[in-house]
Design a protein around this motif. Sequence first.
Motif, PDB file in Angstrom:
ATOM      1  N   SER A 119       0.902  -1.244   0.086  1.00 53.67           N
ATOM      2  CA  SER A 119       0.127   0.081  -0.010  1.00 53.67           C
ATOM      3  C   SER A 119       0.969   1.212  -0.183  1.00 53.67           C
ATOM      4  N   VAL A 120       2.030   1.333   0.630  1.00 50.64           N
ATOM      5  CA  VAL A 120       2.789   2.424   0.591  1.00 50.64           C
ATOM      6  C   VAL A 120       3.319   2.855  -0.712  1.00 50.64           C
ATOM      7  N   VAL A 121       3.844   1.665  -1.509  1.00 52.21           N
ATOM      8  CA  VAL A 121       4.170   1.835  -2.908  1.00 52.21           C
ATOM      9  C   VAL A 121       2.854   2.224  -3.735  1.00 52.21           C
ATOM     10  N   MET A 122       1.913   1.952  -3.434  1.00 49.88           N
ATOM     11  CA  MET A 122       0.446   2.105  -4.285  1.00 49.88           C
ATOM     12  C   MET A 122       0.239   3.590  -3.894  1.00 49.88           C
ATOM     13  N   LYS A 123       0.563   4.070  -2.746  1.00 52.53           N
ATOM     14  CA  LYS A 123       0.403   5.643  -2.557  1.00 52.53           C
ATOM     15  C   LYS A 123       1.250   6.457  -3.225  1.00 52.53           C
ATOM     16  N   GLU A 124       2.459   5.885  -3.534  1.00 49.95           N
ATOM     17  CA  GLU A 124       3.599   6.539  -4.108  1.00 49.95           C
ATOM     18  C   GLU A 124       2.948   6.765  -5.669  1.00 49.95           C
ATOM     19  N   ILE A 125       2.682   5.846  -6.263  1.00 54.48           N
ATOM     20  CA  ILE A 125       2.191   5.633  -7.661  1.00 54.48           C
ATOM     21  C   ILE A 125       1.194   6.593  -7.939  1.00 54.48           C
ATOM     22  N   LEU A 126       0.028   6.641  -6.790  1.00 55.76           N
ATOM     23  CA  LEU A 126      -1.053   7.377  -6.971  1.00 55.76           C
ATOM     24  C   LEU A 126      -0.948   8.822  -6.954  1.00 55.76           C
ATOM     25  N   THR A 127       0.159   9.048  -5.919  1.00 66.54           N
ATOM     26  CA  THR A 127       0.241  10.484  -5.809  1.00 66.54           C
ATOM     27  C   THR A 127       0.833  10.971  -6.933  1.00 66.54           C
ATOM     28  N   ASP A 128       2.017  10.209  -7.520  1.00 68.69           N
ATOM     29  CA  ASP A 128       2.810  10.598  -8.720  1.00 68.69           C
ATOM     30  C   ASP A 128       1.636  10.712  -9.760  1.00 68.69           C
ATOM     31  N   ILE A 129       0.632   9.970 -10.117  1.00 68.96           N
ATOM     32  CA  ILE A 129      -0.457  10.067 -11.247  1.00 68.96           C
ATOM     33  C   ILE A 129      -1.141  11.358 -11.016  1.00 68.96           C
ATOM     34  N   LEU A 130      -1.565  11.562  -9.841  1.00 68.42           N
ATOM     35  CA  LEU A 130      -2.196  13.073  -9.486  1.00 68.42           C
ATOM     36  C   LEU A 130      -1.362  14.131  -9.815  1.00 68.42           C
ATOM     37  N   ALA A 131       0.014  14.019  -9.372  1.00 67.57           N
ATOM     38  CA  ALA A 131       0.708  15.365  -9.793  1.00 67.57           C
ATOM     39  C   ALA A 131       0.873  15.429 -11.271  1.00 67.57           C
ATOM     40  N   LYS A 132       0.889  14.324 -11.949  1.00 70.85           N
ATOM     41  CA  LYS A 132       1.178  14.575 -13.284  1.00 70.85           C
ATOM     42  C   LYS A 132      -0.292  14.853 -13.882  1.00 70.85           C
ATOM     43  N   LYS A 133      -1.309  14.652 -13.527  1.00 71.74           N
ATOM     44  CA  LYS A 133      -2.499  15.285 -14.098  1.00 71.74           C
ATOM     45  C   LYS A 133      -2.712  16.567 -13.703  1.00 71.74           C
ATOM     46  N   VAL A 134      -2.483  16.872 -12.662  1.00 69.92           N
ATOM     47  CA  VAL A 134      -2.413  18.477 -12.043  1.00 69.92           C
ATOM     48  C   VAL A 134      -1.462  19.347 -13.006  1.00 69.92           C
ATOM     49  N   ALA A 135      -0.505  18.903 -13.189  1.00 67.47           N
ATOM     50  CA  ALA A 135       0.447  19.338 -14.142  1.00 67.47           C
ATOM     51  C   ALA A 135       0.187  19.704 -15.641  1.00 67.47           C
ATOM     52  N   ARG A 136      -0.500  18.530 -16.005  1.00 66.22           N
ATOM     53  CA  ARG A 136      -0.929  18.574 -17.537  1.00 66.22           C
ATOM     54  C   ARG A 136      -2.066  19.644 -17.432  1.00 66.22           C
ATOM     55  N   TYR A 137      -2.971  19.525 -16.515  1.00 67.70           N
ATOM     56  CA  TYR A 137      -4.249  20.407 -16.462  1.00 67.70           C
ATOM     57  C   TYR A 137      -3.710  21.976 -16.351  1.00 67.70           C
ATOM     58  N   ALA A 138      -2.750  22.080 -15.377  1.00 68.08           N
ATOM     59  CA  ALA A 138      -2.183  23.325 -15.235  1.00 68.08           C
ATOM     60  C   ALA A 138      -1.422  24.146 -16.465  1.00 68.08           C
ATOM     61  N   HIS A 139      -0.891  23.228 -17.366  1.00 63.90           N
ATOM     62  CA  HIS A 139      -0.131  23.569 -18.561  1.00 63.90           C
ATOM     63  C   HIS A 139      -1.343  23.807 -19.516  1.00 63.90           C
ATOM     64  N   GLN A 140      -2.382  23.203 -19.541  1.00 66.29           N
ATOM     65  CA  GLN A 140      -3.467  23.385 -20.464  1.00 66.29           C
ATOM     66  C   GLN A 140      -4.060  24.595 -20.205  1.00 66.29           C
ATOM     67  N   CYS A 141      -4.187  25.320 -18.993  1.00 61.19           N
ATOM     68  CA  CYS A 141      -4.817  26.224 -18.700  1.00 61.19           C
ATOM     69  C   CYS A 141      -3.906  27.525 -19.093  1.00 61.19           C
ATOM     70  N   PHE A 142      -2.547  27.377 -19.064  1.00 58.91           N
ATOM     71  CA  PHE A 142      -1.743  28.648 -19.353  1.00 58.91           C
ATOM     72  C   PHE A 142      -1.424  28.446 -20.730  1.00 58.91           C
TER      73      PHE A 142
END
Length: 142
Positions: A119-142
């Motif tokens: 579960s600790v590794v899965m938390k790392e993976i999901l956190t990374d996915i979320l960070a990448k999704k937020v970065a893609r969204y932010a990039h699209q907004c600017f």
Amino acid sequence: MLIEDTPELRISLPRLIVGVGKQLGLTVNVTPAEDGEEGVNTYLKMLGSENGVDAVITDIEMPKKDGFGVLEYIKGLRQLTPVYMATATQKMEDIAERKKRAYEGPFPPDGFYQKPIESVVMKEILTDILAKKVARYAHQCF
């Protein structure tokens, strides 16, 4: 999306992903596929859907199309889709060989993990996915 040929893991990993997602305050949907070929076909169908595909977690050793083929196909089509690879191999030299092959290819994975995934590794993976999704969204907004 989860691509895994072991039936037990196709049941237990989505439960883990959803459970860890809840701990992080996320609503997570997991679409399973039982081999690389089905995974690629499902990925293509989901690209046009309302929910799309936020990320792919794929086994390496599978019938029809292995994880390396999945990685190359998906990253070749959409480099921004995070792809995480997992292996059940326990021999350190085999793990090192697979990791080397993955990262030396034309499209390196976003992560490489040894099963079982805790579960600790899965938390790392999901956190990374979320960070990448937020970065893609932010990039699209600017």
